[in-house]
Scaffold this motif. Structure first.
Motif, PDB file in Angstrom:
ATOM      1  N   ASN A 113     -65.029 -24.992  -7.109  1.00  0.00           N
ATOM      2  CA  ASN A 113     -65.861 -26.099  -7.565  1.00  0.00           C
ATOM      3  C   ASN A 113     -65.064 -27.399  -7.625  1.00  0.00           C
ATOM      4  N   ALA A 114     -65.818 -28.491  -7.706  1.00  0.00           N
ATOM      5  CA  ALA A 114     -65.244 -29.799  -8.001  1.00  0.00           C
ATOM      6  C   ALA A 114     -65.430 -30.003  -9.500  1.00  0.00           C
ATOM      7  N   ALA A 115     -64.359 -30.342 -10.200  1.00  0.00           N
ATOM      8  CA  ALA A 115     -64.457 -30.455 -11.658  1.00  0.00           C
ATOM      9  C   ALA A 115     -63.827 -31.757 -12.143  1.00  0.00           C
ATOM     10  N   GLY A 116     -64.210 -32.149 -13.346  1.00  0.00           N
ATOM     11  CA  GLY A 116     -63.574 -33.280 -14.005  1.00  0.00           C
ATOM     12  C   GLY A 116     -62.370 -32.770 -14.783  1.00  0.00           C
ATOM     13  N   GLY A 117     -61.290 -33.507 -14.752  1.00  0.00           N
ATOM     14  CA  GLY A 117     -60.079 -33.109 -15.463  1.00  0.00           C
ATOM     15  C   GLY A 117     -60.104 -33.609 -16.901  1.00  0.00           C
ATOM     16  N   SER A 192     -76.228 -35.451 -15.478  1.00  0.00           N
ATOM     17  CA  SER A 192     -75.446 -36.611 -15.932  1.00  0.00           C
ATOM     18  C   SER A 192     -74.011 -36.141 -16.143  1.00  0.00           C
ATOM     19  N   TYR A 193     -73.065 -36.989 -15.789  1.00  0.00           N
ATOM     20  CA  TYR A 193     -71.692 -36.684 -16.163  1.00  0.00           C
ATOM     21  C   TYR A 193     -71.606 -36.785 -17.682  1.00  0.00           C
ATOM     22  N   GLU A 194     -70.531 -36.290 -18.245  1.00  0.00           N
ATOM     23  CA  GLU A 194     -70.375 -36.213 -19.695  1.00  0.00           C
ATOM     24  C   GLU A 194     -70.061 -37.601 -20.267  1.00  0.00           C
ATOM     25  N   THR A 195     -70.233 -37.728 -21.565  1.00  0.00           N
ATOM     26  CA  THR A 195     -69.817 -38.966 -22.237  1.00  0.00           C
ATOM     27  C   THR A 195     -68.368 -38.803 -22.706  1.00  0.00           C
ATOM     28  N   LEU A 209     -61.043 -28.354 -18.034  1.00  0.00           N
ATOM     29  CA  LEU A 209     -61.840 -28.836 -16.894  1.00  0.00           C
ATOM     30  C   LEU A 209     -63.297 -28.799 -17.290  1.00  0.00           C
ATOM     31  N   VAL A 210     -64.100 -29.676 -16.666  1.00  0.00           N
ATOM     32  CA  VAL A 210     -65.542 -29.644 -16.941  1.00  0.00           C
ATOM     33  C   VAL A 210     -66.303 -29.715 -15.624  1.00  0.00           C
ATOM     34  N   GLY A 211     -67.409 -28.958 -15.564  1.00  0.00           N
ATOM     35  CA  GLY A 211     -68.224 -28.969 -14.354  1.00  0.00           C
ATOM     36  C   GLY A 211     -69.606 -28.409 -14.623  1.00  0.00           C
ATOM     37  N   MET A 212     -70.403 -28.323 -13.559  1.00  0.00           N
ATOM     38  CA  MET A 212     -71.819 -27.972 -13.703  1.00  0.00           C
ATOM     39  C   MET A 212     -72.195 -26.697 -12.953  1.00  0.00           C
ATOM     40  N   SER A 213     -71.195 -25.875 -12.652  1.00  0.00           N
ATOM     41  CA  SER A 213     -71.502 -24.676 -11.847  1.00  0.00           C
ATOM     42  C   SER A 213     -70.643 -23.506 -12.295  1.00  0.00           C
ATOM     43  N   VAL A 234     -59.739 -30.905  -9.111  1.00  0.00           N
ATOM     44  CA  VAL A 234     -59.970 -32.022 -10.042  1.00  0.00           C
ATOM     45  C   VAL A 234     -60.301 -33.250  -9.199  1.00  0.00           C
ATOM     46  N   THR A 235     -61.607 -33.506  -9.044  1.00  0.00           N
ATOM     47  CA  THR A 235     -62.025 -34.611  -8.174  1.00  0.00           C
ATOM     48  C   THR A 235     -61.978 -35.942  -8.917  1.00  0.00           C
ATOM     49  N   ASN A 236     -61.998 -35.873 -10.225  1.00  0.00           N
ATOM     50  CA  ASN A 236     -61.932 -37.099 -11.040  1.00  0.00           C
ATOM     51  C   ASN A 236     -61.432 -36.701 -12.420  1.00  0.00           C
ATOM     52  N   MET A 237     -60.858 -37.672 -13.121  1.00  0.00           N
ATOM     53  CA  MET A 237     -60.551 -37.408 -14.522  1.00  0.00           C
ATOM     54  C   MET A 237     -61.858 -37.583 -15.293  1.00  0.00           C
ATOM     55  N   ALA A 238     -62.086 -36.709 -16.293  1.00  0.00           N
ATOM     56  CA  ALA A 238     -63.356 -36.704 -17.028  1.00  0.00           C
ATOM     57  C   ALA A 238     -63.555 -38.028 -17.778  1.00  0.00           C
ATOM     58  N   ALA A 239     -64.799 -38.251 -18.197  1.00  0.00           N
ATOM     59  CA  ALA A 239     -65.187 -39.530 -18.813  1.00  0.00           C
ATOM     60  C   ALA A 239     -64.263 -39.913 -19.964  1.00  0.00           C
ATOM     61  N   PRO A 245     -65.667 -45.783 -14.431  1.00  0.00           N
ATOM     62  CA  PRO A 245     -66.828 -44.889 -14.306  1.00  0.00           C
ATOM     63  C   PRO A 245     -66.595 -43.792 -13.262  1.00  0.00           C
ATOM     64  N   ILE A 246     -67.461 -42.762 -13.284  1.00  0.00           N
ATOM     65  CA  ILE A 246     -67.338 -41.626 -12.365  1.00  0.00           C
ATOM     66  C   ILE A 246     -68.488 -41.694 -11.378  1.00  0.00           C
ATOM     67  N   ASN A 247     -68.200 -41.497 -10.108  1.00  0.00           N
ATOM     68  CA  ASN A 247     -69.326 -41.433  -9.154  1.00  0.00           C
ATOM     69  C   ASN A 247     -69.161 -40.280  -8.174  1.00  0.00           C
ATOM     70  N   GLU A 250     -66.868 -40.451  -5.084  1.00  0.00           N
ATOM     71  CA  GLU A 250     -65.454 -40.209  -5.361  1.00  0.00           C
ATOM     72  C   GLU A 250     -65.180 -38.697  -5.386  1.00  0.00           C
ATOM     73  N   VAL A 251     -66.095 -37.963  -6.017  1.00  0.00           N
ATOM     74  CA  VAL A 251     -65.967 -36.507  -6.098  1.00  0.00           C
ATOM     75  C   VAL A 251     -65.880 -35.924  -4.679  1.00  0.00           C
ATOM     76  N   MET A 252     -66.745 -36.419  -3.782  1.00  0.00           N
ATOM     77  CA  MET A 252     -66.772 -35.939  -2.404  1.00  0.00           C
ATOM     78  C   MET A 252     -65.504 -36.322  -1.643  1.00  0.00           C
TER      79      MET A 252
HETATM   80  N1  CYT Z   1     -66.711 -34.276 -12.735  1.00  0.00           N
HETATM   81  C1  CYT Z   1     -67.325 -33.300 -12.071  1.00  0.00           C
HETATM   82  N2  CYT Z   1     -67.870 -33.737 -14.655  1.00  0.00           N
HETATM   83  C2  CYT Z   1     -66.971 -34.500 -14.040  1.00  0.00           C
HETATM   84  O1  CYT Z   1     -66.383 -35.411 -14.627  1.00  0.00           O
HETATM   85  N3  CYT Z   1     -67.039 -33.086 -10.778  1.00  0.00           N
HETATM   86  C3  CYT Z   1     -68.245 -32.516 -12.710  1.00  0.00           C
HETATM   87  C4  CYT Z   1     -68.498 -32.755 -14.013  1.00  0.00           C
END
Ligand code: CYT
Length: 273
Positions: A113-117, A192-195, A209-213, A234-239, A245-247, A250-252
């Motif tokens: 998966n792609a996740a936020g760090g 939505s990405y996290e706050t 790590l945080v993600g949606m899958s 880790v496609t981006n650092m978490a919010a 901001p996260i888009n 960038e993840v792709m």
């Molecule tokens: N990034 C991601 N949260 C994030 O910050 N890829 C999933 C969820």
């Protein structure tokens, strides 16, 4: 027989009609990681749209193809793209492909998966091996009448991510000259990405790590006693970690940037697993 089981058997029968190959290992490719499927030799590619009852991904970066073939002599089934609960799919639909893979005879699953760090020790583009997860998605993949033919009602999750497979991955990364860190993956529903406040809370809870899958597929894999290796990019650092901001673009893009490293790790790992 349960409807889900009958539908999964129909899908498995269709896939078997397209190839005599019996996959031992399955790989689910996350956002931006689909190009790994090009590593499959003697590939038979089946669009999800062709497979009876298979859910269709609606997200950019998830192409929606099942690729069967071999990698380093090992029979594999590679899922190029997955569906998510935030697309409006039920848990039964999200985990349908995992059940079909199990019926095809898969014993091991590499889920990516792609996740936020959340852990600030990680940088953007880091690859992390999952040591465990925290399911805050608000639901559970095994919800509903138990499918006794696939596994028990209550099942152990204390070693959901195989320590043995993780050790192999860490060892292989070291051999290739880099450190594969371990981390705990926390799942939210999305889209939505996290706050920043959520990310601070998740860090306190022990998430790296945080993600949606991923967690749903892992729960269903464990229900069927399939061994799991989980890998996050880790496609981006978490919010709130960085002041930006996260888009999704960038993840792709990060997925594409670490393609070479990701492919080298997985290609070397598959024959060892
Ligand atoms: N990034 C991601 N949260 C994030 O910050 N890829 C999933 C969820």
């Amino acid at each position: 027989m349960s409807d889900i089981l009958a539908q999964a058997q129909t899908a498995a029968t269709y896939i078997r009609s397209k190839t005599t190959l019996q996959p031992q290992l399955a790989i689910i490719l996350g956002s931006g990681l689909g190009s790994f499927a090009a590593q499959v030799a003697d590939a038979v590619t089946i669009p999800y749209a062709e497979i009876p009852n298979f859910p269709q991904s609606t997200v950019a970066g998830h192409s929606g193809k099942l690729v069967l073939g071999t990698i380093g002599g090992v029979s594999v089934a590679v899922m190029q793209g997955r569906v998510h609960a935030y697309e409006g799919y039920t848990m039964a639909q999200v985990t349908f492909p995992t059940r079909v893979l199990g019926l095809l005879g898969v014993k091991k699953l590499i889920v990516t998966n792609a996740a936020g760090g959340i852990n600030t020790r990680y940088g953007q583009g880091a690859i992390v091996a999952l040591s465990d997860h925290i399911n805050l998605s608000g639901t559970n993949a095994a919800l509903g009448p138990n499918i006794d033919a696939l596994g028990p009602r209550f099942f152990d999750m204390s070693a959901a991510y195989s320590p043995a497979l993780r050790k192999l991955a860490i060892h292989e990364a070291a051999k290739q000259g880099w450190t594969l860190n371990e981390g705990v993956y926390l799942a939210v529903l999305g889209p939505s990405y996290e706050t920043p406040a959520e990310i601070r809370a998740f860090r306190t809870l022990g998430a790296d790590l945080v993600g949606m899958s991923t967690v749903h597929e892992v729960i269903i894999a464990r229900h069927m006693s399939i061994e799991v290796l989980g890998l996050s990019v880790v496609t981006n650092m978490a919010a709130g970690v960085l002041d930006q901001p996260i888009n999704h673009e960038e993840v792709m893009e990060i997925g594409k940037r670490i393609e070479g490293q990701f492919t080298a790790l997985l290609t070397a790992l598959v024959p060892q697993i």
